[in-house]
Design a protein around this motif. Structure first.
Motif, PDB file in Angstrom:
ATOM      1  N   ALA A  28       1.788 -23.130  -2.981  1.00  0.00           N
ATOM      2  CA  ALA A  28       1.898 -23.937  -4.206  1.00  0.00           C
ATOM      3  C   ALA A  28       2.154 -23.110  -5.462  1.00  0.00           C
ATOM      4  O   ALA A  28       1.378 -23.145  -6.420  1.00  0.00           O
ATOM      5  CB  ALA A  28       0.635 -24.799  -4.377  1.00  0.00           C
ATOM      6  N   HIS A  29       3.217 -22.312  -5.454  1.00  0.00           N
ATOM      7  CA  HIS A  29       3.736 -21.611  -6.632  1.00  0.00           C
ATOM      8  C   HIS A  29       2.951 -20.361  -7.024  1.00  0.00           C
ATOM      9  O   HIS A  29       3.238 -19.773  -8.066  1.00  0.00           O
ATOM     10  CB  HIS A  29       3.814 -22.549  -7.847  1.00  0.00           C
ATOM     11  N   ARG A  30       1.965 -19.943  -6.241  1.00  0.00           N
ATOM     12  CA  ARG A  30       1.177 -18.775  -6.622  1.00  0.00           C
ATOM     13  C   ARG A  30       1.666 -17.526  -5.892  1.00  0.00           C
ATOM     14  O   ARG A  30       2.127 -17.600  -4.756  1.00  0.00           O
ATOM     15  CB  ARG A  30      -0.298 -19.025  -6.296  1.00  0.00           C
ATOM     16  N   THR A  31       1.541 -16.355  -6.508  1.00  0.00           N
ATOM     17  CA  THR A  31       1.967 -15.112  -5.869  1.00  0.00           C
ATOM     18  C   THR A  31       1.378 -13.918  -6.612  1.00  0.00           C
ATOM     19  O   THR A  31       0.550 -14.091  -7.525  1.00  0.00           O
ATOM     20  CB  THR A  31       3.509 -15.015  -5.820  1.00  0.00           C
ATOM     21  N   THR A  32       1.775 -12.723  -6.231  1.00  0.00           N
ATOM     22  CA  THR A  32       1.333 -11.491  -6.886  1.00  0.00           C
ATOM     23  C   THR A  32       2.530 -10.539  -7.009  1.00  0.00           C
ATOM     24  O   THR A  32       3.536 -10.692  -6.314  1.00  0.00           O
ATOM     25  CB  THR A  32       0.228 -10.789  -6.082  1.00  0.00           C
ATOM     26  N   GLN A  33       2.383  -9.534  -7.855  1.00  0.00           N
ATOM     27  CA  GLN A  33       3.489  -8.591  -8.038  1.00  0.00           C
ATOM     28  C   GLN A  33       3.849  -7.831  -6.767  1.00  0.00           C
ATOM     29  O   GLN A  33       5.047  -7.656  -6.483  1.00  0.00           O
ATOM     30  CB  GLN A  33       3.175  -7.610  -9.171  1.00  0.00           C
ATOM     31  N   PRO A  34       2.868  -7.338  -5.970  1.00  0.00           N
ATOM     32  CA  PRO A  34       3.276  -6.636  -4.748  1.00  0.00           C
ATOM     33  C   PRO A  34       4.140  -7.487  -3.824  1.00  0.00           C
ATOM     34  O   PRO A  34       5.079  -6.985  -3.204  1.00  0.00           O
ATOM     35  CB  PRO A  34       1.942  -6.271  -4.085  1.00  0.00           C
ATOM     36  N   VAL A  35       3.836  -8.774  -3.741  1.00  0.00           N
ATOM     37  CA  VAL A  35       4.616  -9.665  -2.881  1.00  0.00           C
ATOM     38  C   VAL A  35       6.024  -9.849  -3.438  1.00  0.00           C
ATOM     39  O   VAL A  35       7.019  -9.801  -2.692  1.00  0.00           O
ATOM     40  CB  VAL A  35       3.903 -11.022  -2.725  1.00  0.00           C
ATOM     41  N   ILE A  36       6.113 -10.044  -4.729  1.00  0.00           N
ATOM     42  CA  ILE A  36       7.427 -10.189  -5.361  1.00  0.00           C
ATOM     43  C   ILE A  36       8.259  -8.928  -5.156  1.00  0.00           C
ATOM     44  O   ILE A  36       9.433  -8.985  -4.757  1.00  0.00           O
ATOM     45  CB  ILE A  36       7.270 -10.484  -6.865  1.00  0.00           C
ATOM     46  N   ASP A  37       7.643  -7.773  -5.418  1.00  0.00           N
ATOM     47  CA  ASP A  37       8.370  -6.513  -5.305  1.00  0.00           C
ATOM     48  C   ASP A  37       8.768  -6.220  -3.860  1.00  0.00           C
ATOM     49  O   ASP A  37       9.854  -5.682  -3.602  1.00  0.00           O
ATOM     50  CB  ASP A  37       7.523  -5.370  -5.852  1.00  0.00           C
ATOM     51  N   GLN A  68      -1.438   9.158   6.370  1.00  0.00           N
ATOM     52  CA  GLN A  68      -0.558   9.211   5.203  1.00  0.00           C
ATOM     53  C   GLN A  68      -1.372   8.803   3.962  1.00  0.00           C
ATOM     54  O   GLN A  68      -1.647   7.613   3.734  1.00  0.00           O
ATOM     55  CB  GLN A  68       0.626   8.268   5.415  1.00  0.00           C
ATOM     56  N   PRO A  69      -1.779   9.769   3.129  1.00  0.00           N
ATOM     57  CA  PRO A  69      -2.671   9.473   2.000  1.00  0.00           C
ATOM     58  C   PRO A  69      -2.098   8.456   1.012  1.00  0.00           C
ATOM     59  O   PRO A  69      -2.857   7.666   0.443  1.00  0.00           O
ATOM     60  CB  PRO A  69      -2.866  10.842   1.334  1.00  0.00           C
ATOM     61  N   ARG A  70      -0.801   8.466   0.805  1.00  0.00           N
ATOM     62  CA  ARG A  70      -0.236   7.540  -0.182  1.00  0.00           C
ATOM     63  C   ARG A  70      -0.415   6.074   0.237  1.00  0.00           C
ATOM     64  O   ARG A  70      -0.599   5.201  -0.618  1.00  0.00           O
ATOM     65  CB  ARG A  70       1.244   7.854  -0.412  1.00  0.00           C
ATOM     66  N   LEU A  71      -0.379   5.823   1.527  1.00  0.00           N
ATOM     67  CA  LEU A  71      -0.581   4.447   1.985  1.00  0.00           C
ATOM     68  C   LEU A  71      -2.043   4.036   1.831  1.00  0.00           C
ATOM     69  O   LEU A  71      -2.340   2.886   1.470  1.00  0.00           O
ATOM     70  CB  LEU A  71      -0.117   4.297   3.427  1.00  0.00           C
ATOM     71  N   ALA A  72      -2.948   4.972   2.095  1.00  0.00           N
ATOM     72  CA  ALA A  72      -4.366   4.682   1.886  1.00  0.00           C
ATOM     73  C   ALA A  72      -4.661   4.436   0.410  1.00  0.00           C
ATOM     74  O   ALA A  72      -5.406   3.505   0.046  1.00  0.00           O
ATOM     75  CB  ALA A  72      -5.211   5.842   2.408  1.00  0.00           C
ATOM     76  N   LYS A  73      -4.046   5.238  -0.456  1.00  0.00           N
ATOM     77  CA  LYS A  73      -4.254   5.067  -1.891  1.00  0.00           C
ATOM     78  C   LYS A  73      -3.671   3.741  -2.381  1.00  0.00           C
ATOM     79  O   LYS A  73      -4.262   3.075  -3.240  1.00  0.00           O
ATOM     80  CB  LYS A  73      -3.634   6.236  -2.649  1.00  0.00           C
ATOM     81  N   ALA A  74      -2.526   3.364  -1.858  1.00  0.00           N
ATOM     82  CA  ALA A  74      -1.917   2.083  -2.255  1.00  0.00           C
ATOM     83  C   ALA A  74      -2.824   0.912  -1.887  1.00  0.00           C
ATOM     84  O   ALA A  74      -3.002  -0.028  -2.665  1.00  0.00           O
ATOM     85  CB  ALA A  74      -0.545   1.925  -1.594  1.00  0.00           C
ATOM     86  N   ALA A  75      -3.419   0.984  -0.692  1.00  0.00           N
ATOM     87  CA  ALA A  75      -4.338  -0.079  -0.268  1.00  0.00           C
ATOM     88  C   ALA A  75      -5.573  -0.110  -1.159  1.00  0.00           C
ATOM     89  O   ALA A  75      -6.003  -1.182  -1.621  1.00  0.00           O
ATOM     90  CB  ALA A  75      -4.741   0.136   1.189  1.00  0.00           C
ATOM     91  N   TYR A  76      -6.146   1.055  -1.426  1.00  0.00           N
ATOM     92  CA  TYR A  76      -7.371   1.127  -2.222  1.00  0.00           C
ATOM     93  C   TYR A  76      -7.125   0.633  -3.645  1.00  0.00           C
ATOM     94  O   TYR A  76      -7.920  -0.154  -4.192  1.00  0.00           O
ATOM     95  CB  TYR A  76      -7.879   2.564  -2.239  1.00  0.00           C
ATOM     96  N   ALA A  77      -6.017   1.065  -4.240  1.00  0.00           N
ATOM     97  CA  ALA A  77      -5.717   0.647  -5.612  1.00  0.00           C
ATOM     98  C   ALA A  77      -5.565  -0.864  -5.701  1.00  0.00           C
ATOM     99  O   ALA A  77      -6.058  -1.506  -6.648  1.00  0.00           O
ATOM    100  CB  ALA A  77      -4.452   1.347  -6.101  1.00  0.00           C
ATOM    101  N   GLN A  78      -4.890  -1.460  -4.732  1.00  0.00           N
ATOM    102  CA  GLN A  78      -4.705  -2.912  -4.769  1.00  0.00           C
ATOM    103  C   GLN A  78      -6.013  -3.637  -4.488  1.00  0.00           C
ATOM    104  O   GLN A  78      -6.288  -4.689  -5.078  1.00  0.00           O
ATOM    105  CB  GLN A  78      -3.633  -3.339  -3.771  1.00  0.00           C
ATOM    106  N   MET A  79      -6.838  -3.094  -3.615  1.00  0.00           N
ATOM    107  CA  MET A  79      -8.143  -3.709  -3.351  1.00  0.00           C
ATOM    108  C   MET A  79      -9.004  -3.734  -4.612  1.00  0.00           C
ATOM    109  O   MET A  79      -9.725  -4.704  -4.863  1.00  0.00           O
ATOM    110  CB  MET A  79      -8.865  -2.954  -2.234  1.00  0.00           C
ATOM    111  N   LEU A  80      -8.941  -2.671  -5.383  1.00  0.00           N
ATOM    112  CA  LEU A  80      -9.706  -2.629  -6.624  1.00  0.00           C
ATOM    113  C   LEU A  80      -9.156  -3.612  -7.658  1.00  0.00           C
ATOM    114  O   LEU A  80      -9.919  -4.217  -8.420  1.00  0.00           O
ATOM    115  CB  LEU A  80      -9.679  -1.211  -7.206  1.00  0.00           C
TER     116      LEU A  80
END
Length: 456
Positions: free
Chosen positions: A87-96, A66-78
């Motif tokens: 301790a209060h830290r997070t990221t947008q993907p986790v929140i979403d 599934q190319p979209r899942l590979a692209k999602a991983a690559y974009a976030q890795m970059l």
């Protein structure tokens, strides 16, 4: 199968310790080395193509490229390859992702805790059962109830909940706080002439008696898969969970739904809890959460539990639990895209379209001389082998009849899983009707091949 003297195979035998494998046998026959995937198919290093009829381990719900899942991983890795959530830290993907899960979850659930595997999610649930009851002044409610033939994972605590004997052989005794009750399998556990509802009532009565004998004040939670997967695709009898949950509520015992296999459409419903009428206090999910493209799991909890543990964390100065990779941003980004694909592909509609054909075909195979029961729901099914249809006597274990059929299927380009006396099927949720027919035809041919060999 790649030959044993090949470079990859010899390296594997020399250096890789395989899970759920007879290690001495593996030294003799070597591995089947997979190289690539395409749709519901995978290809080995010799170029042989197979239908992956088990979605890997129930998890490759969207297939293997599934190319979209590979692209999602690559974009976030970059963008940001890692960030912790302590301790209060997070990221947008986790929140979403947390937001998306709660939007889709049973109404009682309000918060999400992330891990990397289903076993970790179950371990987290076990710890939260203790933490919650301690927080509300009932620390003695630490015992857990699970079912025979259940599967909840392989960590020490999760394996203790697991009700499969082979998961305990050689590992010592499971944790003492776990009690196992009868498996809800009418074919094997029902009395002569007993109806589904009568069987469900008997199991609820047995559960209540077990609780009373152990002491209701000591029981913290009941863990259950909506449909047992690794135990052999055991679909509970009608009214089972309604009767079970009435008993749990009577004694203030939490209901933990293990949706690691059943979640995200496998049963034909988004959640197995919806299919079976479960109202969970906690829910674990993994596998289909990222369609197996990244290791991630989630534990969803009710607001009642959250409020109690939030107060407790405040009183104690913190919530002393978590994992380095819990809420990994790359895994979260892939999971979020997976949920979007389920919506856009209308995966439940596809399951609804092909599941009847799949289930009808499986039940037709139940007429074969080797099969005692054919069962399933949605896109999960099982064939149970018996030596005698009338007495339901199983074959001698050393014959490995289900294993023989699985080997015959592999020669026909279909990968299914033999679990004891049972052959299990769980194809990717993107499968079409023609591909369902290919699997069913291969199973029929393989059953005939093995039966003919046994007659000789």
């Amino acid at each position: 199968m790649a030959p044993i003297d090949s470079t990859l195979a010899s390296k594997d035998i020399a250096h890789h310790l395989h899970s759920q494998t007879n290690l001495r046998l593996h030294e003799q026959i070597g591995p089947l080395v997979m190289e690539r995937g395409e749709g519901i198919h995978v290809f080995d290093t010799d170029g042989n193509r197979y239908i992956e009829g088990m979605s890997g381990l129930w998890c490759a719900t969207l297939g293997f490229n599934q190319p979209r899942l590979a692209k999602a991983a690559y974009a976030q890795m970059l963008k940001l390859p890692y960030q912790q959530t302590f301790a209060h830290r997070t990221t947008q993907p986790v929140i979403d992702l947390a937001t998306a899960l709660i939007e889709r979850a049973p109404a009682s659930l309000s918060k999400v805790l992330f891990q990397s595997s289903g076993s970790e999610a179950i371990d987290s649930a076990i710890k939260l059962v203790r933490y919650y009851h301690t927080a509300i002044g009932k620390p003695e409610k630490h015992k857990l109830i699970a079912r025979q033939r259940s599967y909840h994972g392989t960590t020490l605590a999760a394996a203790s909940l697991t009700g499969l004997p082979n998961m305990h052989k050689g590992w010592g005794d499971p944790l003492a706080d776990v009690i196992h009750v009868r498996c809800p399998h009418l074919y094997r556990q029902g009395l002569p002439g007993e109806s589904e509802e009568g069987f469900a009532s008997r199991l609820a009565d047995e559960l209540e008696q077990t609780i009373l004998e152990a002491g209701p004040e000591t029981i913290g939670a009941f863990f259950a898969e909506p449909v047992m997967g690794t135990g052999g695709v055991i679909v509970p009898p009608a009214t089972y969970f309604a009767k079970i949950q009435a008993v749990l509520r009577k004694y203030d015992i939490l209901m933990v739904a293990d949706e690691v296999i059943c979640g995200f459409g496998r049963t034909g419903h988004y959640w197995g809890s919806q299919a079976m009428g479960i109202e969970p206090d906690m829910l674990t999910c993994a596998k289909g959460l990222s369609a197996a493209f990244q290791p991630i799991s989630a534990l969803l909890i009710s607001d009642t539990i959250y409020q109690a543990i939030a107060d407790q964390s405040n009183a104690l100065g913190g919530f002393g639990h978590g994992y380095t990779y819990g809420g990994h941003p790359v895994a979260a980004a892939v999971a979020l895209e997976t949920l979007a694909l389920y919506d856009e592909l209308d995966i439940l509609t596809n399951v609804a379209a092909v599941a009847p054909r799949f289930q009808e075909g499986v039940r037709a195979l139940g007429n074969h001389p080797l099969i005692g029961e054919a069962r399933g729901i949605g896109l999960m099914a099982a064939l149970e082998f018996v030596a005698d249809k009338q007495t339901r006597e199983p074959f001698p274990a050393q014959l490995k009849v289900a294993g023989q059929v699985a080997e015959a299927l592999q020669r026909r380009g279909v990968l299914l899983r033999a679990l004891g006396d049972t052959l299990v099927m769980a194809p990717p949720l993107i499968i079409n009707a023609a591909q369902v027919d290919v699997i069913l035809a291969a199973v029929a041919e393989s059953l005939d091949e093995v039966y003919a060999g046994m007659q000789q």
